[in-house]
Write an enzyme that holds these catalytic residues in place. Structure first.
Site, PDB file in Angstrom:
ATOM      1  N   ASP A  24      37.626  53.785  31.373  1.00 50.82           N
ATOM      2  CA  ASP A  24      38.479  53.706  30.186  1.00 50.82           C
ATOM      3  C   ASP A  24      39.946  53.525  30.569  1.00 50.82           C
ATOM      4  OD1 ASP A  24      39.061  53.747  27.486  1.00 50.82           O
ATOM      5  OD2 ASP A  24      39.194  55.923  27.372  1.00 50.82           O
ATOM      6  N   HIS A  44      41.631  44.240  31.928  1.00 54.88           N
ATOM      7  CA  HIS A  44      40.246  44.034  32.359  1.00 54.88           C
ATOM      8  C   HIS A  44      40.198  43.265  33.671  1.00 54.88           C
ATOM      9  CE1 HIS A  44      38.840  45.764  28.685  1.00 54.88           C
ATOM     10  NE2 HIS A  44      39.299  44.786  27.921  1.00 54.88           N
ATOM     11  N   LEU A  62      22.348  51.055  47.525  1.00 62.26           N
ATOM     12  CA  LEU A  62      22.970  51.572  46.302  1.00 62.26           C
ATOM     13  C   LEU A  62      22.337  50.875  45.111  1.00 62.26           C
ATOM     14  CD1 LEU A  62      25.252  53.253  44.863  1.00 62.26           C
ATOM     15  CD2 LEU A  62      26.650  51.179  44.998  1.00 62.26           C
TER      16      LEU A  62
END
Length: 263
Positions: free
Chosen positions: A47, A64, A158
């Site tokens: 956020d 972004h 991962l």
């Protein structure tokens, strides 16, 4: 005058040490500390991109674009310390209410990243999963995501879960609908429900991190986060880095997790 000068010099030195030494001490303590008990699964609510951009007098889309290094830092830190699952809250079902140009920019960034970083993702042993309903995403993005999912399905260093058109409530309702569709039953069994969630086969998140200063979960892994350790940071997502995540991991391993039981 000589003693007065020494007094002033001592005051300045004391002020400098008080102001800056804790930061230096903290830096070296983080640098030299060892993450002995890494969590299995970390979820991150990324956020603050728009507010970070506003602080820079730029458009929200600027934030972004500049969030990618924070994503890469989180991935590399997880691999470094042996965290097996990382879930990134990238685009929620509620995010469709944002301006179209911002939505398009987010999808374009993801699309570009899938293509430009594909070889790196494969080489680093990362497996890509998508959590959420992909059917509403742009066709070209769906195509490139499916290619990446297929080409990384054998990787296990991962597991990177990218939440797209996802929400915790959607996940719960979708799981229930899947059970009712596939089983002739009017009762939902606990194990069947867990296996129907988008995170089936994965451990629940040990840690949920939210940047940007807000202190809420915002419909992220609503069922799975029941016993997650919560970390809320005031800094915006583009400012998040390896040191921040390492500090959280060091804090986490000090916590006594009892899951409602006595030890």
């Amino acid at each position: 005058m000589k003693y007065f000068g020494l007094l002033i010099g001592g005051f300045i030195l004391g002020f400098f040490c008080e102001k800056f030494f804790p930061t230096v001490k903290q830096y070296f303590s983080i640098k030299n500390a060892k993450v002995i008990y890494p969590p299995q699964h970390i979820g991150i609510i990324m956020d603050g991109n728009g507010r970070w951009a506003k602080k820079m007098n730029e458009k929200r889309t600027f934030g972004h674009r500049h969030s990618i290094p924070s994503v890469e830092a989180s991935i590399s830190t997880c691999i470094k310390y042996g965290v097996k699952f990382l879930t990134l809250y990238t685009f929620s079902t509620e995010n469709w209410g944002r301006p179209k140009d911002e939505i398009d920019e987010i999808f374009n960034l993801i699309n570009q990243y899938c293509q430009s970083e594909k070889n790196k993702i494969i080489t680093n042993g990362i497996k890509i999963n998508i959590l959420g309903d992909m059917t509403r995403l742009p066709q070209d993005l769906q195509k490139n995501l499916n290619i990446l999912i297929n080409e990384t399905k054998g990787n296990d260093k991962l597991i990177l879960n990218i939440c797209l058109n996802y929400s915790g409530r959607w996940d719960i309702v979708n799981a229930c609908n899947e059970i009712l569709k596939n089983k002739n039953t009017n009762k939902i069994d606990y194990e069947d429900f867990i296996n129907a969630l988008s995170t089936s086969g994965m451990p629940d998140p040990d840690i949920i991190i939210r940047t940007g200063g807000e202190k809420r979960i915002s419909n992220f892994l609503s069922w799975q986060c029941a016993y997650s350790e919560l970390f809320f940071l005031d800094k915006f997502w583009p400012d998040f880095n390896e040191k921040d995540l390492t500090k959280i991991l060091l804090d986490y391993q000090k916590r006594d997790r009892r899951f409602g039981k006595l030890k």
